[in-house]
Each structure stands twice: as C-alpha cells, then as structure tokens.
Design a protein around this motif. Structure first.
Motif, PDB file in Angstrom:
ATOM      1  N   LEU A 134      79.787  76.983 -46.661  1.00 26.82           N
ATOM      2  CA  LEU A 134      80.663  77.013 -47.837  1.00 26.82           C
ATOM      3  C   LEU A 134      81.712  75.909 -47.792  1.00 26.82           C
ATOM      4  O   LEU A 134      82.149  75.411 -48.825  1.00 26.82           O
ATOM      5  N   LYS A 135      82.126  75.499 -46.596  1.00 26.47           N
ATOM      6  CA  LYS A 135      83.133  74.448 -46.432  1.00 26.47           C
ATOM      7  C   LYS A 135      82.508  73.070 -46.278  1.00 26.47           C
ATOM      8  O   LYS A 135      83.194  72.121 -45.941  1.00 26.47           O
ATOM      9  N   TYR A 136      81.207  72.956 -46.509  1.00 24.67           N
ATOM     10  CA  TYR A 136      80.525  71.709 -46.177  1.00 24.67           C
ATOM     11  C   TYR A 136      80.955  70.530 -47.046  1.00 24.67           C
ATOM     12  O   TYR A 136      80.849  69.384 -46.608  1.00 24.67           O
ATOM     13  N   GLN A 137      81.450  70.773 -48.254  1.00 27.07           N
ATOM     14  CA  GLN A 137      81.926  69.654 -49.081  1.00 27.07           C
ATOM     15  C   GLN A 137      83.087  68.936 -48.390  1.00 27.07           C
ATOM     16  O   GLN A 137      83.182  67.709 -48.452  1.00 27.07           O
ATOM     17  N   ASP A 138      83.935  69.674 -47.688  1.00 28.21           N
ATOM     18  CA  ASP A 138      85.019  69.045 -46.926  1.00 28.21           C
ATOM     19  C   ASP A 138      84.446  68.146 -45.830  1.00 28.21           C
ATOM     20  O   ASP A 138      84.967  67.063 -45.570  1.00 28.21           O
ATOM     21  N   VAL A 139      83.366  68.594 -45.192  1.00 29.20           N
ATOM     22  CA  VAL A 139      82.716  67.798 -44.141  1.00 29.20           C
ATOM     23  C   VAL A 139      82.127  66.523 -44.750  1.00 29.20           C
ATOM     24  O   VAL A 139      82.270  65.429 -44.190  1.00 29.20           O
ATOM     25  N   ILE A 140      81.491  66.654 -45.904  1.00 32.16           N
ATOM     26  CA  ILE A 140      80.913  65.486 -46.579  1.00 32.16           C
ATOM     27  C   ILE A 140      82.005  64.475 -46.898  1.00 32.16           C
ATOM     28  O   ILE A 140      81.850  63.269 -46.665  1.00 32.16           O
ATOM     29  N   ASP A 141      83.128  64.953 -47.423  1.00 31.98           N
ATOM     30  CA  ASP A 141      84.255  64.061 -47.751  1.00 31.98           C
ATOM     31  C   ASP A 141      84.805  63.386 -46.499  1.00 31.98           C
ATOM     32  O   ASP A 141      85.103  62.190 -46.506  1.00 31.98           O
TER      33      ASP A 141
END
Length: 150
Positions: free
Chosen positions: A47-54
């Motif tokens: 669920l927090k993977y967009q932060d990792v991508i950024d």
C-alpha cells in the motif's frame, strides 16, 4: 485377439499422461520449498509502494549516488561528501533471498568519511538484496542493490 486401432492408442496415451502427472506430484512434492514472502508485512508495504517509487526516482535523479564495495571486513556503503549525520538519516535492509532468518534491518550513523560498514561476521555466503533508504533535508531516497557475498 482384437485388432489394435487408433482409439486404443488414444486411451493408452491418456493413461500414460495421467501416470506421468501423478508421478510428478508424488515424486517431487517439494516444488514450493522456498516460497517465503520477502517481508512479513508484505500487504502493508504494498500500500505504501508509491512512496518507494517516488524515493527511487529521486535517487535515480541524483548526480552523485551512494556506492557499495566489498572487502574482507564487510560491505561498505559510502555516501557523497555533502551527507552527514546532522542532515541525513540512513536505514538499510539486507534481505537474504533464500532464508529470511538471515535478514538484517538497521538504522545507522555515518562515520567521518560519510560511510558505514555491514560487518562480515553477520553475513553468510550467498545472495542478498540491499535496500538502502535515506532521508536528506526532509527528502526520501531509496536504492536497491543485488549483492553476492562470497
């Protein structure tokens, strides 16, 4: 004695296929031996993977990136000179690809040469994924490295 026809051949082929599939199931039951998840909190992290991508994108855009090297003392990660303990927090996760019991997760302080070392005493021969995360001046960065410790 009956004549052998194509119908008999089809039945024999199907029976041979069924015997083959059943033998594969019973002779090789450990096909999913290393089916551990990478982390215990996989779904929460997804669920927090967009932060990792950024964070990965920001790290890719850096002109100078942290680098790792290996020597008999361990794995050394060196940051560019403008990084220090007052403006940077550093965390790493060292995931063992085949045994999660050998995973290492820590927050670290950089030494005077803007680096830190993962000591060889905690490492076992094999493949690891090094997930390096750091925050510099309130901006998150992340880089992943595939590491083979010999």
């Amino acid at each position: 004695m009956k004549n052998f026809s194509w119908g008999h051949g089809v039945v024999i082929a199907l029976l041979a296929f069924i015997v083959f599939i059943l033998s594969m199931m019973f002779l090789f039951p450990n096909g999913q031996k290393n089916s551990e998840m990478v982390t215990d909190n996989y779904y929460e992290e997804e669920l927090k993977y967009q932060d990792v991508i950024d964070a990965k994108k920001k790290a890719d855009e850096l002109p100078e990136k942290p680098v790792y090297s290996q020597d008999p003392k361990g794995i050394k990660i060196t940051f560019p000179k403008e990084y220090n303990n007052s403006n940077t927090t550093v965390k790493f996760v060292l995931n063992r690809t085949d045994d999660q019991n050998l995973d290492i997760k820590k927050s670290v302080q950089l030494d005077a040469s803007q680096s830190f070392t993962i000591p060889s005493q905690v490492l076992k021969v094999g493949n690891y994924t090094l997930r390096l995360s750091w925050t510099k001046d309130k901006t998150d960065y992340r880089m992943d490295y595939d590491v083979i410790w010999k």
